[in-house]
Design a protein around this motif. Structure first.
Motif, PDB file in Angstrom:
ATOM      1  N   VAL A  21       0.828  -1.202   0.000  1.00 28.33           N
ATOM      2  CA  VAL A  21       0.000   0.000   0.000  1.00 28.33           C
ATOM      3  C   VAL A  21       0.863   1.253   0.000  1.00 28.33           C
ATOM      4  CG1 VAL A  21      -1.674   1.340   1.325  1.00 28.33           C
ATOM      5  CG2 VAL A  21      -1.982  -1.122   1.071  1.00 28.33           C
ATOM      6  N   LEU A  22       1.869   1.286   0.861  1.00 29.65           N
ATOM      7  CA  LEU A  22       2.720   2.464   0.962  1.00 29.65           C
ATOM      8  C   LEU A  22       3.509   2.692  -0.327  1.00 29.65           C
ATOM      9  CD1 LEU A  22       4.100   2.247   4.619  1.00 29.65           C
ATOM     10  CD2 LEU A  22       2.298   3.732   3.719  1.00 29.65           C
ATOM     11  N   PHE A  23       4.045   1.634  -0.898  1.00 27.16           N
ATOM     12  CA  PHE A  23       4.835   1.770  -2.113  1.00 27.16           C
ATOM     13  C   PHE A  23       3.956   2.271  -3.264  1.00 27.16           C
ATOM     14  CE2 PHE A  23       9.034   0.769  -3.736  1.00 27.16           C
ATOM     15  CZ  PHE A  23       8.851   0.833  -5.111  1.00 27.16           C
ATOM     16  N   GLY A  24       2.773   1.685  -3.432  1.00 31.85           N
ATOM     17  CA  GLY A  24       1.876   2.133  -4.485  1.00 31.85           C
ATOM     18  C   GLY A  24       1.400   3.555  -4.259  1.00 31.85           C
ATOM     19  N   PHE A  25       1.142   3.908  -3.000  1.00 31.32           N
ATOM     20  CA  PHE A  25       0.692   5.256  -2.683  1.00 31.32           C
ATOM     21  C   PHE A  25       1.776   6.291  -2.953  1.00 31.32           C
ATOM     22  CE2 PHE A  25       0.582   8.686   0.478  1.00 31.32           C
ATOM     23  CZ  PHE A  25      -0.638   9.273   0.169  1.00 31.32           C
ATOM     24  N   VAL A  26       2.989   6.027  -2.495  1.00 30.14           N
ATOM     25  CA  VAL A  26       4.093   6.970  -2.688  1.00 30.14           C
ATOM     26  C   VAL A  26       4.398   7.143  -4.171  1.00 30.14           C
ATOM     27  CG1 VAL A  26       6.561   7.353  -2.294  1.00 30.14           C
ATOM     28  CG2 VAL A  26       5.110   6.575  -0.418  1.00 30.14           C
ATOM     29  N   LEU A  27       4.393   6.052  -4.916  1.00 31.16           N
ATOM     30  CA  LEU A  27       4.666   6.133  -6.349  1.00 31.16           C
ATOM     31  C   LEU A  27       3.600   6.959  -7.072  1.00 31.16           C
ATOM     32  CD1 LEU A  27       6.395   5.250  -8.755  1.00 31.16           C
ATOM     33  CD2 LEU A  27       5.003   3.170  -8.899  1.00 31.16           C
ATOM     34  N   SER A  28       2.344   6.717  -6.748  1.00 32.48           N
ATOM     35  CA  SER A  28       1.271   7.473  -7.394  1.00 32.48           C
ATOM     36  C   SER A  28       1.314   8.941  -6.990  1.00 32.48           C
ATOM     37  CB  SER A  28      -0.090   6.865  -7.045  1.00 32.48           C
ATOM     38  OG  SER A  28      -0.311   6.893  -5.646  1.00 32.48           O
ATOM     39  N   ALA A  29       1.608   9.224  -5.723  1.00 35.37           N
ATOM     40  CA  ALA A  29       1.682  10.615  -5.261  1.00 35.37           C
ATOM     41  C   ALA A  29       2.836  11.348  -5.915  1.00 35.37           C
ATOM     42  CB  ALA A  29       1.816  10.662  -3.741  1.00 35.37           C
ATOM     43  N   ALA A  30       3.972  10.667  -6.074  1.00 34.56           N
ATOM     44  CA  ALA A  30       5.141  11.309  -6.676  1.00 34.56           C
ATOM     45  C   ALA A  30       4.877  11.747  -8.105  1.00 34.56           C
ATOM     46  CB  ALA A  30       6.337  10.350  -6.629  1.00 34.56           C
ATOM     47  N   LEU A  31       4.002  11.037  -8.802  1.00 37.58           N
ATOM     48  CA  LEU A  31       3.681  11.396 -10.183  1.00 37.58           C
ATOM     49  C   LEU A  31       2.428  12.266 -10.287  1.00 37.58           C
ATOM     50  CD1 LEU A  31       4.338   7.943 -11.898  1.00 37.58           C
ATOM     51  CD2 LEU A  31       5.855   9.912 -11.821  1.00 37.58           C
ATOM     52  N   ALA A  32       1.441  11.997  -9.446  1.00 38.06           N
ATOM     53  CA  ALA A  32       0.158  12.687  -9.561  1.00 38.06           C
ATOM     54  C   ALA A  32       0.213  14.120  -9.045  1.00 38.06           C
ATOM     55  CB  ALA A  32      -0.920  11.906  -8.802  1.00 38.06           C
ATOM     56  N   VAL A  33       0.968  14.366  -7.976  1.00 39.64           N
ATOM     57  CA  VAL A  33       0.988  15.715  -7.398  1.00 39.64           C
ATOM     58  C   VAL A  33       1.582  16.740  -8.364  1.00 39.64           C
ATOM     59  CG1 VAL A  33       1.956  17.147  -5.558  1.00 39.64           C
ATOM     60  CG2 VAL A  33       0.923  14.930  -5.012  1.00 39.64           C
ATOM     61  N   PRO A  34       2.786  16.516  -8.934  1.00 34.02           N
ATOM     62  CA  PRO A  34       3.295  17.511  -9.897  1.00 34.02           C
ATOM     63  C   PRO A  34       2.398  17.686 -11.121  1.00 34.02           C
ATOM     64  CG  PRO A  34       5.035  16.006  -9.210  1.00 34.02           C
ATOM     65  CD  PRO A  34       3.755  15.439  -8.721  1.00 34.02           C
TER      66      PRO A  34
END
Length: 212
Positions: A21-34
């Motif tokens: 969950v954490l890995f998928g969340f961090v990866l998606s946040a790193a791309l989705a936020v910018p």
């Protein structure tokens, strides 16, 4: 639940699900936020990506599992990809919405004082939208936990979802309920962390004092 933790090494399953969950969340946040910030700040970026994201977000993440198995196998990457797909497309839209609702007076004041478009983005839009972006991250973290059972549906040797699926095969209802309760507890704990960090990171935001 006691039997699972004491006799069945359930803590290892909990940690396996937590890492996915954490890995998928961090990866998606790193791309989705910018990307979301750029979409909220620029009509050009929004016109390019909104039709694509708006189309894909209606596709259920579970429908991608057969393709992800073909492309990524049945290991860690496939399960993280399910979490990523579940979070990324909705998170982009939430971030874009937060970035697009920055007060026009702040932007106009910065432009009047001679700020360049890049300075307006870095010093006005991003800081002003950070509390809203944080709330979006908090919401989508919950989505990650709701999708963990789906992510671990196929060929997962460890994980809460794997325990629930195995218990379903042998009609072990108490273990299914225990797994569901543990997911709920983990979701509440991570949500509490997000709420605490919001108050600590954004004390100047008027909503931080009333976070629920």
């Amino acid at each position: 639940m006691i039997i699972l933790f004491v006799e069945k090494d359930f803590l290892t399953d909990v940690l396996a699900s937590l890492s996915r969950v954490l890995f998928g969340f961090v990866l998606s946040a790193a791309l989705a936020v910018p990307l979301g910030i750029m979409m909220g700040a620029s009509r050009r970026w929004k016109s390019i990506f909104m039709p694509i994201i708006g189309f894909i977000r209606y596709m259920p993440a579970a429908a991608f599992i057969p393709l992800l198995i073909l492309w990524l196998g049945i290991g860690f990457a496939e399960k993280v990809a399910v979490i990523f797909i579940s979070i990324f497309f909705y998170l982009v839209l939430l971030v874009a919405d937060a970035a697009s609702h920055v007060r026009n007076e702040c932007i106009d004041a910065a432009l009047t004082l001679g700020a360049s478009p890049r300075q307006v983005l870095n010093r006005v839009i991003v800081p002003s939208s950070l509390p809203g972006i944080w709330d979006a991250l908090r919401i989508m973290m919950g989505v990650g936990w709701t999708m963990i059972v789906v992510a671990e549906l196929v060929a997962a040797e460890r994980g809460i979802g794997a325990v629930i699926i195995q218990a379903q095969r042998f009609l072990q209802t108490p273990r299914i309920i225990a797994g569901i309760i543990v997911i709920g507890i983990l979701g509440v704990l991570t949500d509490a962390v997000f709420k605490y960090l919001r108050v600590a990171l954004f004390p100047w935001d008027e909503q931080s004092s009333g976070v629920k």
